[in-house]
Design a protein around this motif. Sequence first.
Motif, PDB file in Angstrom:
ATOM      1  N   HIS A 100       9.841  -3.918-117.240  1.00 41.45           N
ATOM      2  CA  HIS A 100       9.367  -5.251-117.617  1.00 41.45           C
ATOM      3  C   HIS A 100       7.844  -5.194-117.597  1.00 41.45           C
ATOM      4  CE1 HIS A 100      13.388  -7.059-116.988  1.00 41.45           C
ATOM      5  NE2 HIS A 100      13.487  -6.098-116.087  1.00 41.45           N
ATOM      6  N   HIS A 113       5.570 -11.362-122.054  1.00 43.54           N
ATOM      7  CA  HIS A 113       6.572 -10.590-121.305  1.00 43.54           C
ATOM      8  C   HIS A 113       7.248  -9.670-122.317  1.00 43.54           C
ATOM      9  CE1 HIS A 113      10.490 -10.830-118.668  1.00 43.54           C
ATOM     10  NE2 HIS A 113      10.159  -9.597-118.953  1.00 43.54           N
ATOM     11  N   HIS A 115       9.259  -5.788-123.368  1.00 39.26           N
ATOM     12  CA  HIS A 115      10.153  -4.725-122.900  1.00 39.26           C
ATOM     13  C   HIS A 115       9.863  -3.472-123.706  1.00 39.26           C
ATOM     14  CE1 HIS A 115      12.314  -8.359-121.458  1.00 39.26           C
ATOM     15  NE2 HIS A 115      12.063  -7.683-120.373  1.00 39.26           N
ATOM     16  N   LEU A 212      18.151 -11.878-119.761  1.00 39.59           N
ATOM     17  CA  LEU A 212      17.958 -10.830-118.747  1.00 39.59           C
ATOM     18  C   LEU A 212      18.932 -10.989-117.579  1.00 39.59           C
ATOM     19  CD1 LEU A 212      14.050 -10.820-118.791  1.00 39.59           C
ATOM     20  CD2 LEU A 212      15.578  -9.257-119.996  1.00 39.59           C
TER      21      LEU A 212
HETATM   22 CU   LIG Z   1      11.420  -8.250-118.535  1.00 39.23          CU
END
Ligand SMILES: [Cu+2]
Length: 273
Positions: A100, A113, A115, A212
């Motif tokens: 993350h 945020h 990935h 998530l």
């Molecule tokens: Cu994440």
Amino acid sequence: MSAPVRLAAFAAVLAVVFGAAALAGGAVGQIHDPAATAKDEMSMEADPIRGLAVSENGLTLDLVRRAAHAGTASRLAFRILGGDGRAVLDYDLEHTKRMHLIVVRRDLTGFQHLHPRLLPDGTWTAPLTLPEAGTYRVFADFSVGGKPTTLADDLQVDGDVRSRRLPPPSKSARTDGFRVRLTDGALRADEESALTFEVTRDSRPVSLQDYLGAKGHLVALRQGDLAFLHVHPDENSLRFDATFPSAGSYRLFLQFKVAGRVHTAAFTLGVSR
Ligand SMILES: [Cu+2]
């Protein structure tokens, strides 16, 4: 002092000493209670202050480039180096992902945020556009060998920086037509707090999709040093357990998913002593 008075005083001192010993014995007994010890260790491991260092737990965040241009689509690349200086290749799954990445400007604006993807040589990459100049904090949040770790470093975007003041504390935020409310009680430093959120649109509750592996994702950063708090999501509701390590202001970034899209609501939270 007469002999009887001295004896009485001695007895009183003994009583105090034995009382203290009894108390200490009680405390020792508690420490040796395996259930209590396990609980203490869990809570100690669960809520450390993270994200203040480039290296921790024998691992180092190695940003390939530490500068970027404002408003230009680029690629952020980094590696996590082990004690032997080699890139770590094996990561645990945490909240359905192996890495993350949180990017936020030092004034707590511009939250992202991401990935990233892991290349075979151990380099993580993610497309990244930073619209404004400033110093950005990059947090890599991951787990290796069962040990959760958050490492952070700075990324510089040159240009005229217009820093923003932290918005005042509020229990309500608006994002993308949604209203998000923090529905809970007093927040105190060093105590575990349950943070519960409610998302509505046009005053009606919204059906949340899993994001998530939970109903939402929450990042909490401390104003000033940008300490990264680890928070534990509840699987079935927008509830998180967090321990704020000190009094002060924190910026919360709540992410939730509706109809296939992820939305982010940001709050300033005042934590009292
Ligand atoms: Cu994440």
